[in-house]
Design a protein around this motif. Structure first.
Motif, short mmCIF file in Angstrom:
data_model
loop_
_atom_site.label_atom_id
_atom_site.label_comp_id
_atom_site.label_asym_id
_atom_site.label_seq_id
_atom_site.Cartn_x
_atom_site.Cartn_y
_atom_site.Cartn_z
N LEU A 154 5.99 18.91 0.67
CA LEU A 154 5.59 18.62 2.00
C LEU A 154 4.16 19.87 2.34
O LEU A 154 3.27 20.19 2.27
N ALA A 155 4.39 21.38 2.25
CA ALA A 155 4.51 22.59 2.88
C ALA A 155 4.97 23.44 2.12
O ALA A 155 6.10 23.66 1.73
N ILE A 156 4.26 24.44 1.53
CA ILE A 156 5.00 25.98 1.47
C ILE A 156 4.23 27.23 2.58
O ILE A 156 3.27 27.15 2.55
N ASP A 157 5.12 28.09 3.42
CA ASP A 157 4.84 28.72 4.32
C ASP A 157 4.70 30.01 3.57
O ASP A 157 4.64 30.27 2.56
N THR A 158 4.33 31.09 5.05
CA THR A 158 3.87 32.20 4.17
C THR A 158 3.81 32.92 3.55
O THR A 158 4.49 33.79 3.07
N PHE A 159 6.16 32.77 3.86
CA PHE A 159 6.97 32.92 3.37
C PHE A 159 7.06 32.88 1.67
O PHE A 159 8.29 33.55 0.89
N GLY A 160 6.69 31.97 1.32
CA GLY A 160 6.69 31.27 -0.13
C GLY A 160 8.37 30.13 0.26
O GLY A 160 8.26 29.93 -0.57
N ASN A 161 8.51 29.82 1.63
CA ASN A 161 9.52 28.74 1.67
C ASN A 161 9.33 27.81 1.44
O ASN A 161 7.64 27.13 1.85
N VAL A 162 9.72 26.37 1.05
CA VAL A 162 9.15 25.11 0.78
C VAL A 162 9.31 24.61 0.87
O VAL A 162 10.86 24.36 1.57
N CYS A 163 8.72 23.50 1.92
CA CYS A 163 9.53 22.75 2.77
C CYS A 163 9.13 20.95 2.63
O CYS A 163 8.62 21.03 1.96
N LEU A 164 10.83 20.58 1.98
CA LEU A 164 10.18 19.39 1.62
C LEU A 164 10.33 17.99 2.63
O LEU A 164 10.76 18.34 4.23
N ASP A 165 9.84 16.99 2.09
CA ASP A 165 9.50 16.00 2.92
C ASP A 165 10.65 15.42 3.56
O ASP A 165 10.89 13.97 2.63
N LEU A 166 11.57 15.67 3.98
CA LEU A 166 12.65 15.30 3.98
C LEU A 166 13.63 15.82 5.65
O LEU A 166 14.17 17.11 5.30
N SER A 167 13.76 14.37 6.76
CA SER A 167 14.16 14.77 7.45
C SER A 167 15.87 15.15 7.53
O SER A 167 16.37 14.30 7.31
N GLN A 168 15.87 15.80 9.52
CA GLN A 168 18.10 16.13 8.64
C GLN A 168 18.34 14.80 9.49
O GLN A 168 19.01 14.45 9.01
N GLN A 169 17.11 14.27 10.32
CA GLN A 169 18.20 12.67 10.45
C GLN A 169 18.19 11.06 9.85
O GLN A 169 19.01 10.75 10.00
N SER A 170 16.97 11.56 8.90
CA SER A 170 16.98 10.75 7.36
C SER A 170 18.42 10.81 5.98
O SER A 170 18.77 10.48 4.98
N ALA A 171 18.74 12.28 6.92
CA ALA A 171 19.83 12.79 5.00
C ALA A 171 21.42 12.06 5.41
O ALA A 171 21.96 11.64 6.23
N PRO A 172 21.62 12.23 3.65
CA PRO A 172 22.92 11.54 3.87
C PRO A 172 23.92 12.41 4.33
O PRO A 172 23.72 13.71 4.27
N ALA A 173 25.46 11.82 4.65
CA ALA A 173 26.07 12.78 4.75
C ALA A 173 26.88 14.01 3.34
O ALA A 173 26.89 14.63 4.02
N THR A 174 26.11 13.31 2.32
CA THR A 174 26.58 15.00 1.46
C THR A 174 26.16 15.94 1.04
O THR A 174 26.01 16.78 1.19
N LEU A 175 24.76 15.49 2.05
CA LEU A 175 23.94 16.85 2.07
C LEU A 175 24.72 17.76 3.53
O LEU A 175 24.22 18.12 4.23
N ALA A 176 26.07 18.29 2.96
CA ALA A 176 26.73 18.74 4.11
C ALA A 176 26.83 20.73 4.09
O ALA A 176 26.41 20.94 2.81
N LEU A 177 26.37 20.83 5.20
CA LEU A 177 26.65 22.31 4.84
C LEU A 177 28.04 22.66 4.16
O LEU A 177 28.97 22.04 3.67
#
Lengths: 258, 258, 258
Positions: free
Chosen positions: A175-198
């Protein structure tokens, strides 16, 4: 009298006085409004980035804030310029989908009007001649019906293909790349599956990636996944640019597997 | 009490806190003034670009606005620092021609004073030590005679060679190149010949160029002429940089023929 | 009511709306505060440059100004976030030494508190979630004890090795390089020996260097030493970049001899 806030989001850059001139126009009509720049470094005419920046920002402003967005590839065509209100905010922008994400967050508009194009407006700077004055009048208490005719058509929507979320496979767009080169993906925390766990480990382009909490969890130069401060999945590389490390650009599709 | 507006136009960039420090000085003396940045990205010491940016901006600010311009290649020499008023605005700037274009637009100054250099001023930052405080005092109601001695000498003028305007031939200097690479020529719509009509076709460097209204009239990558939002002839290239396409720089002379 | 001033100094850049979002948070809590950007172009996580920018700036703001500094390589670790007051100013910053130089100038803090990390704060944007709200509350009259628990530990200090000052030899670190390539050395005018007099000639890397007053004293392309507008020894190169001419970077040690 309450102090109102008006934000500005454009692709004008800061090399020319275009943003300053819009602020002059605004202060003529609403001398006490508080002006806040969101950013003016949207890449030229990149509606998707502007839509994302706006979505990231609207929750952090006082109720009643007016957001003026001038990222307008259609300037000079007959695209509509709109002013609208939600429960908590107001917006002035071209009807090109730049509001799609913010309105999904705040709820649909209660009222929408189309701004008329006054005689004598320039053909190339409707931000200064039409949208900034409308935003200023809203900030100083004008009602939408003072500004234009009611607009009944659906707003133009704009979006990337939806994320695909399965227990062992995620697909999302950059979705966007910030000043530091971090890559922001169009996937929100609310819609995340349980498998995407810490602590879970994913594969990207054949390389393992830790789902972590802070950059400090990996060695300098190594990459990780984490929830960004705006609640979206972020691909970051400690003390380096993740966009370059993974050759990713805005709009690219990223697939993570387990 | 009326809210006054003070604009800042410098070549300081935004990497150092120089602009912020000037604002601190201003808020010490005039706590309620509204500060607006025109731009701080004037290329170092390029008086011509600053003069143009100021001319583009002054019409869009409230009456009584104070414009502080610190583009000052002569800092440390005995060049004068001036404060002056026109019917509708006030200015604080070094006497190096940076006001030439704005004063041509607004009319000659009604009163001009030279700002004294206080004991203890730094040798290199008169913007902070002399000009910002003077601008702040003007914005908070000081009269010019409170700020310095009347200046009777003519102001330093600064300009490019005039445009040449004939029915089948135009010559003008490149005044500025904006963030998008659009080339702004020093030829105003008011001075334009009838032949520079919409739809007319001109030759530049042996290539045909349409005089159009909006970028959308030509194919991506193609160039056109149009009136810019500031009423000057602009050479643009749709979705590309006209300055690179035509190898043009500020100060270059451009000849268009029919 | 007095108008209070709040400055912002970060390494966020201006491409993303992070700074704007902090301002939104601030205006929610303190709608009338005057916001001034010092700079947001601190190189990512370079505490030393931020410390220097802050030191350069604090003397030029009204008494009572609140300075919010978010240059925070330790975000996500257990580094403390502090709020404190001196006689003339207040600060909110991470405890990483970024305040060392400003506090040396203004005097030690009268009172220091540690800001609690509220439930639900993001792991990566404490500027928005913790420090900006604290700064806003200070600007609107909160006392430090409203914001957190008293912090008794000594503040983290941060500094380069001291300058060496002898009659015929000076050693100092490169503290910063400004937009124009001027090299700012960590040697203040107050600590300077009498031998560093105007007109004296020094040797750097085997080349002679005049101690002068203004750039105009040397030919274009030639270098000189002078006291910068912030009272530090500066190595400059007229109409060129001194950092490139002398191959110097931040943190490098420079030796001048007579």
């Amino acid at each position: 009298m309450a102090v109102s806030v008006l934000t500005l989001l454009t692709d004008f850059g800061l090399e020319d006085p275009y943003v300053g001139v819009m602020k002059g126009q605004i202060l003529k009509l609403c001398p006490r409004v508080r002006l806040v720049d969101l950013t003016h470094a949207v890449p030229p005419q990149q509606v998707s980035i502007a839509a994302f920046h706006l979505e990231q920002s609207v929750d952090y402003f006082p109720d009643g804030t007016v957001h003026l967005v001038v990222v307008d590839p259609g300037v000079g065509t007959d695209r509509a310029m709109l002013a609208l209100r939600t429960q908590t905010a107001a917006f002035v922008a071209p009807d090109n989908g730049v509001l799609t994400r913010a309105l999904r967050l705040l709820g649909p508009p209660l009222e929408v009007v189309r701004l008329p194009l006054p005689q004598g407006s320039s053909a190339t700077f409707h931000g200064r001649d039409v949208m900034a004055p409308a935003a200023a009048r809203l900030a100083c208490g004008a009602s939408l019906s003072d500004l234009g005719e009611r607009w009944e058509a659906p707003l133009t929507e704009w979006d990337f293909p939806s994320a695909v979320v399965a227990p062992d496979r995620l697909q999302a767009s950059v979705l966007a790349i910030d000043t530091f080169g971090n890559v922001c993906l169009d996937l929100s925390q609310q819609s995340a599956p349980a498998t995407l766990a810490l602590g879970s480990v994913w594969q990207l382009q054949g390389q393992p990636l830790l789902m972590g909490r802070t950059y400090a969890q990996v060695a300098p130069g190594a990459s990780l996944l984490l929830w960004s401060s705006h609640g979206l999945l972020e691909l970051a590389c400690r003390e380096a640019r993740a966009d370059q490390a993974w050759s990713l650009r805005v709009g690219d599709r990223v697939e993570l597997t387990r």
